[in-house]
Design an enzyme around this catalytic site. Structure first.
Site, mmCIF file in Angstrom:
data_model
loop_
_atom_site.group_PDB
_atom_site.id
_atom_site.type_symbol
_atom_site.label_atom_id
_atom_site.label_comp_id
_atom_site.label_asym_id
_atom_site.label_seq_id
_atom_site.Cartn_x
_atom_site.Cartn_y
_atom_site.Cartn_z
ATOM 1 N N GLY A 1 0.625 -1.142 -0.001
ATOM 2 C CA GLY A 1 -0.367 -0.602 0.036
ATOM 3 C C GLY A 1 0.789 1.070 -0.042
ATOM 4 N N LYS A 2 -0.008 2.660 -0.151
ATOM 5 C CA LYS A 2 1.107 3.630 -0.242
ATOM 6 C C LYS A 2 -0.064 4.619 -0.272
ATOM 7 C CE LYS A 2 5.129 4.756 -0.119
ATOM 8 N NZ LYS A 2 7.194 3.994 0.505
ATOM 9 N N GLY A 3 0.567 5.951 0.400
ATOM 10 C CA GLY A 3 0.158 6.847 0.841
ATOM 11 C C GLY A 3 0.137 7.806 0.604
#
Ligand code: NAD
Length: 418
Positions: A105-107
């Site tokens: 994931g990444k944000g």
């Protein structure tokens, strides 16, 4: 820095390159090229003068076949939806190549954090954490630090989550400080894996690391730790850069003193142990044994790649070479240790942090470093074994073959296909 290559397209072409060597259904490969979901949200934040500001933020959950989504949150004006999708994909293949039970994931928040006070950043981070609450959790999605975020932001996210959930759950986030449930060795982990991988590559290529010359682009968390550790291994750091420019000393300089100078003045430029001020491009194209790009993606494009003179590149940054640059370096026989392996130390020690949080039992720094060493060496061995066994010309493709195979296996073994 070239902004031409779309990082999401780069990721997809890397997966296609690997798929060409694997007997995996096209439909499954298609799944592995897209995120499962992306949150795009607008945060309304109160500034210190009482006015309100809207800022855009993202969280991409790319793939959870091997475990909870895992990946950092960055604060940068150039954060885009496609960048976050790509970074989340790279996390998926990174956790797979080091074989830890996590997904990707990444944000990010689209801001320049220098434009905000600490209290504004805290309100913004807590608003983002509130927005993320339904999708994060120790068994769902576990954020971590990335560019321009660190322990401070992670502690705010943990505190917001725990307050809202009325629980104690340090494993909802990693990269915390020790007092809040962080792990020994986390701060150094990314730079440490970058240099362990470089050491293994030198050994594999029969090159001597003792006295080898090193250039480092980016002198933040990943870059400066890599500089310090490679110097301790006997190599000579001759050049480094940050966003203000580069420094050079053919006899090498003291990486710790250069970092002290950056802490005092905001930049390594002006550090008295360097002889010359050079450009960021000079650093990337310098005639050195080892180049460590440790800034942002797309640092080296096709044009610049033709001027690269390093023998080995260990990618501390995510996606520092465009796919076209990668092809040029394949032609010129530069041995590239891909980001998903070279900088996997960060996520590996994040995994150790999560394990310790869940066990409520904390490890010594020696134990963390020893476990990290074993995981990175094993991953490097799997990578070169595949590189040779499949007779693949491009080292990055070999790394993706290992990682894509593992993610596809867990998807297929789960019996998701009825
Ligand atoms: P950071 O913010 O601590 O440091 C970034 C550095 O890059 C700073 O010194 C900045 O001045 C420099 N920089 C920015 N633009 C530049 C330019 N055009 N030329 C030269 N230098 C420039 O960030 P970090 O945590 O060290 O992350 C760096 C890279 O490593 C990113 O790609 C990140 O995704 C990757 N990474 C970091 C971690 C981690 O644990 N910190 C883990 C895996 C990957």
């Amino acid at each position: 820095m070239s902004g031409e290559a779309n990082p999401f397209e780069s990721l997809q072409s890397q997966i296609d390159d690997a798929a060409a060597h694997l007997e995996i259904d096209d439909d499954v490969i298609e799944r592995l090229k897209y995120p499962e979901r992306v949150l795009e949200t607008n945060l309304t934040v109160e500034l210190d003068d009482g006015s309100l500001e809207r800022v855009k933020a993202f969280r991409s959950q790319f793939n959870g076949d091997r475990g909870p989504y895992k990946g950092g949150i960055r604060y940068h004006p150039q954060v885009t939806r496609d960048e976050v999708k790509a970074l989340a994909g790279w996390m998926t293949y990174k956790t797979a190549i080091v074989d830890i039970p996590l997904g990707g994931g990444k944000g990010g928040i689209v801001i320049n954090p220098d434009d905000y006070s600490e209290s504004e950043l805290e309100r913004m981070t807590r608003t983002f954490a509130t927005e993320l609450r339904p999708m994060i959790g120790a068994d769902r999605d576990i954020p971590a630090p990335d560019v321009n975020t660190g322990q401070r932001e992670m502690n705010w996210i943990k505190d917001t989550y725990e307050s809202l959930e009325n629980t104690t759950e340090p494993g909802v986030i990693t990269g915390k400080n020790i007092a809040s449930g962080g792990s020994e060795g986390r701060v150094e982990a990314t730079g440490r894996s970058t240099v362990i991988a470089a050491r293994e590559a030198f050994d594999y290529l029969d090159k001597d690391l003792e006295g080898a010359t090193v250039a480092i682009q980016g002198y933040g968390n990943a870059g400066w730790i890599a500089a310090k550790l490679i110097d301790e291994m006997g190599a000579t750091v001759v050049a480094a850069s940050d966003s203000s420019g580069g420094i050079y000393n053919p006899d090498g300089f003291d990486p710790v003193a250069a970092k002290d100078h950056k802490n005092e003045t905001g930049s390594i430029v002006g550090y008295e142990g360097a002889e010359e001020v050079i450009t960021n491009e000079d650093v990337l194209t310098m005639d050195v044994d080892l180049l460590i790009p440790a800034a942002l993606e797309n640092a080296i494009d096709e044009d610049l790649a033709t001027d690269v003179q390093a023998d080995v590149i260990s990618e501390a940054a995510n996606g520092p070479l465009t796919p076209a640059a990668d092809e040029v370096l394949e032609e010129t026989d530069v041995f590239v240790i891909p980001d998903i392996l070279a900088n996997a130390g960060g996520v590996t020690v994040s995994y150790f942090e999560w394990v310790q949080n869940r066990q409520r039992f904390y490890w010594s720094e020696e134990k963390v470093n020893a476990e990290l060493e074993e995981i990175i060496v094993d991953a490097f061995d799997a990578f070169v074994e595949t590189y040779e066994e499949y007779d693949i010309d491009n080292p990055r493709t070999a790394a993706y073959v290992v990682a894509v195979r593992r993610v596809a296996e867990s998807f297929e073994e789960a019996g998701t296909l009825l």
